[in-house]
Structures are given as structure tokens and as C-alpha cells.
Scaffold this active site. Sequence first.
Site, PDB file in Angstrom:
ATOM      1  N   ASP A 154      -3.935   8.347 -11.550  1.00 29.75           N
ATOM      2  CA  ASP A 154      -4.078   9.164 -10.322  1.00 29.75           C
ATOM      3  C   ASP A 154      -3.111   8.600  -9.105  1.00 29.75           C
ATOM      4  O   ASP A 154      -3.061   9.011  -7.930  1.00 29.75           O
ATOM      5  CB  ASP A 154      -5.680   9.141  -9.588  1.00 29.75           C
ATOM      6  CG  ASP A 154      -6.128   7.694  -9.355  1.00 29.75           C
ATOM      7  OD1 ASP A 154      -5.482   6.594 -10.013  1.00 29.75           O
ATOM      8  OD2 ASP A 154      -6.948   7.689  -8.419  1.00 29.75           O
ATOM      9  N   HIS A 155      -2.152   7.570  -9.440  1.00 29.26           N
ATOM     10  CA  HIS A 155      -1.213   6.836  -8.402  1.00 29.26           C
ATOM     11  C   HIS A 155       0.111   7.056  -9.020  1.00 29.26           C
ATOM     12  O   HIS A 155       1.264   6.936  -8.112  1.00 29.26           O
ATOM     13  CB  HIS A 155      -1.622   5.558  -8.280  1.00 29.26           C
ATOM     14  CG  HIS A 155      -2.943   5.335  -7.482  1.00 29.26           C
ATOM     15  ND1 HIS A 155      -2.953   5.090  -6.040  1.00 29.26           N
ATOM     16  CD2 HIS A 155      -3.960   5.316  -8.056  1.00 29.26           C
ATOM     17  CE1 HIS A 155      -4.052   4.868  -5.689  1.00 29.26           C
ATOM     18  NE2 HIS A 155      -4.956   5.051  -6.928  1.00 29.26           N
TER      19      HIS A 155
ATOM     20  N   ASP B 120      -7.504   1.491  -3.341  1.00 23.87           N
ATOM     21  CA  ASP B 120      -7.919   0.773  -4.477  1.00 23.87           C
ATOM     22  C   ASP B 120      -8.104  -0.789  -4.700  1.00 23.87           C
ATOM     23  O   ASP B 120      -7.484  -1.433  -5.148  1.00 23.87           O
ATOM     24  CB  ASP B 120      -7.223   1.135  -5.627  1.00 23.87           C
ATOM     25  CG  ASP B 120      -7.242   2.819  -6.056  1.00 23.87           C
ATOM     26  OD1 ASP B 120      -7.004   3.419  -5.096  1.00 23.87           O
ATOM     27  OD2 ASP B 120      -7.372   3.085  -7.187  1.00 23.87           O
TER      28      ASP B 120
END
Length: 302
Positions: free
Chosen positions: A65-66, A206
Site C-alpha cells: 500500500d506504500h 506505519d
Amino acid sequence: MLDVCLLGTGGMMPLPRRWLTSLMTRYNGSSLLVDCGEGTQIAVKEKGWSFKPIDIICFTHYHADHISGLPGILLTMGNAERTEPLTLIGPKGLTRVVEALRMIAPELPFPIEYREICENQEIIRQKGYKITAFKVNHNVLCYGYTIEIERAGQFQVEQARALGIPQNCWNRLQKGNVIELEGRRFTPDMVLGPPRKGIKVTYSTDTRPTRSIAEHAAGSDLFICEGMYAEKEKEAKARQYKHMTFYEAARLAREAEVKELWLTHFSPSLIRGEDYMPKVQEIFPAASLGRDGKTMELDFED
């Protein structure tokens, strides 16, 4: 002036009106990305900004997701006729990860320069940006980033005259150049006052709350920090998977004495995040909920 746009605010998976995590800044004709999740291209187009001036992409870590939006961004930048080198910055393993992703983007008209971070803290200066990468605490190797635009001291006209420095040298000295002229050497420190306050933005996602985040965010004009969960019953989940809650991010902002906090990287399960903001603002009043496309212009103080 530094333009800052939060392109995507989602964590784990994209949702309607919530792309995956990415931040974009613009300064003096050069753009910088932090993270490049799925949907980043769409977010840039929705904002109306350009891909071609992106000179630097920083990665916090290599969860999908990054970084999953990177191959498409590279191809789009190539189609925009970019030929200048692109610098990628990220934790150890950067070259291996990106080269694997480039299996679907193999031919580019520009070179890629890799800068792998190996220490707990590293500073990179490029294109007018001072980028400080600092290690945080996730379940994989992960870094936060502080982005600064430094500002030199004021030019001391009377000092320059007293030293007999020709006026046609003043502008170059003010820009930080060293000048050799007729056997004399003039340096910027001879005519510049003490450094003035620049612009500072800190981005961290995160991670559990860490001392490194508070230290590097200290005094930031804008602190963008993950708030994966807002519901009180998910505090244990945040600890288990090494993420943060809205309230932990607010306490970090208060400790770091930042000017403003934007929350980001929301769990897909989070709806109506604004309902939780009154409690967050009791901890840190200048906190607000991030949203895709949220933008701020930061300028030097007079």
C-alpha cells in the site's frame, strides 16, 4: 514557498474517495513524493499537478500500500518525456524491490539513482530539499521523513562594503557561492547573518509512537502522522500490528510542539473519522482529519 498535498490517506486497500498513502510537495520547480500507493496517479491528476517535475521519491517501507503505484508512475513520467535522473530513497533493499517492480516498466527514458538508507538517521540534500530519514517502529524496517527548506541569513550590506567586496559578487554570495577574485577569496559566511527559520514538514506512518518521531517532528510547521485507528476498542490491535491511534498521534504532536497535525493512513474499517476529532483536539487543538487532496502552502516567516 512549499506546496504540500496529501494525495492519498488510505491504509491497506484503496476505497472510493480514499486512495492509498502518498504525499507530494513542490518547491522551486521540483516535486517530491513520499510513498506511492495504488491510485497515486489518479490523485495527482485529480489535483491537477504534473508528473514530469518529480525528482525524488521517498519510501517509508515496502508494504504494497506504500509502493504498488510506482511502476505506473515511472511509465507516466517516461511518457511525459522526462530525461533527467530520478532519485529514489528508501530503506535497505530499495534497489532489489524497485528492480523487481520494473519487470513491468523495463524501458524508461531517464536513469534511476538509488539511495538506500542504512543508518538510524540519514540526511540527503537535493533540489533545495533537506530530507532527513529517521527509523521508526513498524513490523518491517520503516522510516519517517522530515522535509526542510533551509533559509540562509540576511545579507549584511554594510559588512560587504566594509570588506571591500564588489557589488557584482553580492548576489552569488547570497546564493551560497564561494568567489575567487583577483587573488581574494569571498565566502558566504563573510556577509550573511545567522540562518533564519526555514520551512519544516514531518511525515510518519506505519509505526508505534517513538522518541525519534517526536525529536524529528519538533517545531514542524506541519506534522502528517498516521492515525490508523480511532475506535477505543482497537487500541490493542494498533499495538499488535504496530500502528497508531488518533490519540497517540495527537500526543506526539503536542510533545513535538508542531504548528499543525494532519492525520492520515486510515484503516478501511474507519468511517466518519470526524466524529472522533473532538477528543483528539482536546489533546492537540490544531489537529485535523486528513483527506485526499488536502493542500497547504507554507511560506517563510517574515
